[in-house]
Design an enzyme around this catalytic site. Structure first.
Site, mmCIF file in Angstrom:
data_model
loop_
_atom_site.group_PDB
_atom_site.id
_atom_site.type_symbol
_atom_site.label_atom_id
_atom_site.label_comp_id
_atom_site.label_asym_id
_atom_site.label_seq_id
_atom_site.Cartn_x
_atom_site.Cartn_y
_atom_site.Cartn_z
ATOM 1 N N LYS A 53 0.853 -1.206 0.000
ATOM 2 C CA LYS A 53 0.000 0.000 0.000
ATOM 3 C C LYS A 53 0.886 1.253 0.000
ATOM 4 O O LYS A 53 2.045 1.210 0.429
ATOM 5 C CB LYS A 53 -0.947 0.031 1.205
ATOM 6 C CG LYS A 53 -0.282 0.016 2.610
ATOM 7 C CD LYS A 53 0.110 1.366 3.160
ATOM 8 C CE LYS A 53 0.738 1.281 4.555
ATOM 9 N NZ LYS A 53 1.479 2.476 4.960
ATOM 10 N N ASP A 71 -2.316 -1.697 10.009
ATOM 11 C CA ASP A 71 -2.499 -1.603 8.555
ATOM 12 C C ASP A 71 -3.163 -2.845 7.965
ATOM 13 O O ASP A 71 -3.451 -2.880 6.769
ATOM 14 C CB ASP A 71 -1.139 -1.405 7.863
ATOM 15 C CG ASP A 71 -0.583 -0.004 8.075
ATOM 16 O OD1 ASP A 71 -1.381 0.912 8.356
ATOM 17 O OD2 ASP A 71 0.646 0.163 7.970
ATOM 18 N N GLY A 84 4.368 -4.052 4.114
ATOM 19 C CA GLY A 84 4.777 -5.397 3.687
ATOM 20 C C GLY A 84 4.321 -6.508 4.620
ATOM 21 O O GLY A 84 3.676 -7.465 4.184
ATOM 22 N N GLY A 85 4.625 -6.389 5.907
ATOM 23 C CA GLY A 85 4.239 -7.414 6.880
ATOM 24 C C GLY A 85 2.724 -7.509 6.990
ATOM 25 O O GLY A 85 2.157 -8.614 7.104
ATOM 26 N N GLY A 97 7.235 1.591 4.906
ATOM 27 C CA GLY A 97 5.943 2.286 4.983
ATOM 28 C C GLY A 97 4.989 1.790 3.913
ATOM 29 O O GLY A 97 3.992 2.427 3.599
HETATM 30 O O1 C5P Z 1 -0.036 -1.703 14.805
HETATM 31 P P1 C5P Z 1 1.358 -1.626 14.297
HETATM 32 O O2 C5P Z 1 2.203 -2.778 14.713
HETATM 33 O O3 C5P Z 1 1.417 -1.337 12.840
HETATM 34 O O4 C5P Z 1 2.017 -0.320 15.007
HETATM 35 C C1 C5P Z 1 3.379 -0.162 15.237
HETATM 36 C C2 C5P Z 1 3.586 0.941 16.265
HETATM 37 O O5 C5P Z 1 3.271 2.226 15.682
HETATM 38 C C3 C5P Z 1 2.698 0.838 17.494
HETATM 39 O O6 C5P Z 1 3.298 0.065 18.475
HETATM 40 C C4 C5P Z 1 2.548 2.295 17.921
HETATM 41 O O7 C5P Z 1 3.667 2.712 18.673
HETATM 42 C C5 C5P Z 1 2.574 3.043 16.608
HETATM 43 N N1 C5P Z 1 1.222 3.343 16.085
HETATM 44 C C6 C5P Z 1 0.455 4.317 16.690
HETATM 45 N N2 C5P Z 1 -0.799 4.585 16.192
HETATM 46 C C7 C5P Z 1 -1.271 3.927 15.099
HETATM 47 C C8 C5P Z 1 -0.488 2.938 14.466
HETATM 48 C C9 C5P Z 1 0.769 2.669 14.983
HETATM 49 O O8 C5P Z 1 0.864 4.938 17.665
HETATM 50 N N3 C5P Z 1 -2.477 4.226 14.629
#
Ligand code: C5P
Length: 285
Positions: free
Chosen positions: A11, A138, A103-104, A100
């Site tokens: 994305k 994501d 991928g995962g 960004g």
């Molecule tokens: O959910 P994900 O693993 O993608 O998020 C990685 C980190 O990015 C989270 O641990 C958090 O610190 C931050 N994050 C956030 N708010 C979001 C998405 C991610 O603070 N909406």
């Protein structure tokens, strides 16, 4: 044993706004996300009769329960209470990590879609996206794909009209950015400029690529660019070869440009390839 195959599409964030910190420590976002044709391939053997395994074509990616694809399978089997009698997941990576580009999350979403299909679609696509929210912010978008307004932590989705036809050039520099640290940083600074998500939505509704390009903006871009001036070098190449818009995606470090056709894209690519092995040409999907 049955083998399932599913594409995992990357994305880009056409817009990304951070609205504020939530009580759970995450941040509320508002972002127009777009699926692109850069993809990983995910294969799942069901019924191996052995403990779960995960293999990945790229070194340095965790191949155990820390991998989002593994987590997605675990969530699916926990919720459905089905027993696969052993699974083996294989991921052929093309989406760069730390870019960004989700991928995962794309791999996790592909696992959810493949398992849902295999078990006769117990979840609608939006229910499956909701399940994906347990895996990562994501993942819900990566389950649904296309063009969407994404809100909340990433779990609230509204489909938008398809992006007008165009070509993306994406360049991932060597450095990566820590997403949690970037969120921390943005809490400490005033955000001087924000995307106009309403204008982006209107541009998509009108199918107006020029207006879409005018409204491409990510609040993380200036924060990361300030510390990594290299992004300005990549953007200057995009700019000098006539890109209509260029911006960082997600929490970086990849930057993308929107160009009208493959000829433009090929020229930009050839200018970047000497310094950057990770340059991609992609279409909206
Ligand atoms: O959910 P994900 O693993 O993608 O998020 C990685 C980190 O990015 C989270 O641990 C958090 O610190 C931050 N994050 C956030 N708010 C979001 C998405 C991610 O603070 N909406």
């Amino acid at each position: 044993m049955t083998t399932l195959y599913e594409g995992a599409f990357a994305k880009l964030n056409l817009t990304l706004d951070v609205l504020g910190k939530r009580e759970d420590g995450y941040h509320d976002l508002k972002s127009v996300m777009q699926t692109i044709s850069v993809r990983d391939d995910v294969e799942i053997d069901i019924g191996t009769g052995k403990p779960w395994t995960l293999e990945c074509s790229e070194e340095g990616i965790p191949c155990d329960e820390r991998n989002l694809a593994w987590k997605a399978a675990k969530v699916f089997f926990d919720v459905t209470k089905k027993d696969p009698d052993g699974i083996a997941i294989r991921i052929t990576k093309r989406i760069p990590s730390g870019a960004g580009m989700g991928g995962g999350s794309a791999d996790a979403a592909a696992v959810l879609r493949a398992l849902n299909r295999h078990y006769g679609n117990p979840f609608s696509i939006f229910a499956l996206a909701e399940l994906g929210a347990q895996v990562g912010s994501d993942v819900p978008f990566c389950v649904v794909c296309g063009t969407a307004m994404v809100e909340g932590r990433g779990e609230r989705l509204r489909k938008l009209p398809d992006m007008p036809d165009c070509v993306f050039v994406i360049c991932k520099p060597e450095f990566s950015v820590s997403t949690p640290e970037l969120y921390k940083k943005i809490d400490e600074v005033a955000i001087p400029k924000r995307p106009d998500n309403k204008a982006m939505e209107s541009a998509l509704l009108a199918g107006d690529l020029g207006k879409v390009c005018e409204n491409v903006f990510n609040v993380f871009d200036p924060v990361v660019t300030q510390e990594h001036l290299e992004l300005n070098y990549i953007k200057s190449i995009f700019n000098s070869y006539g890109a209509a818009a260029f911006q960082m995606t997600g929490s970086g470090s990849a930057v993308f440009a929107i160009v009208p056709d493959f000829e433009f894209a090929a020229v930009i690519c050839s200018m970047l390839r000497d310094n950057y092995p990770n340059v991609f040409i992609a279409k909206p999907v």
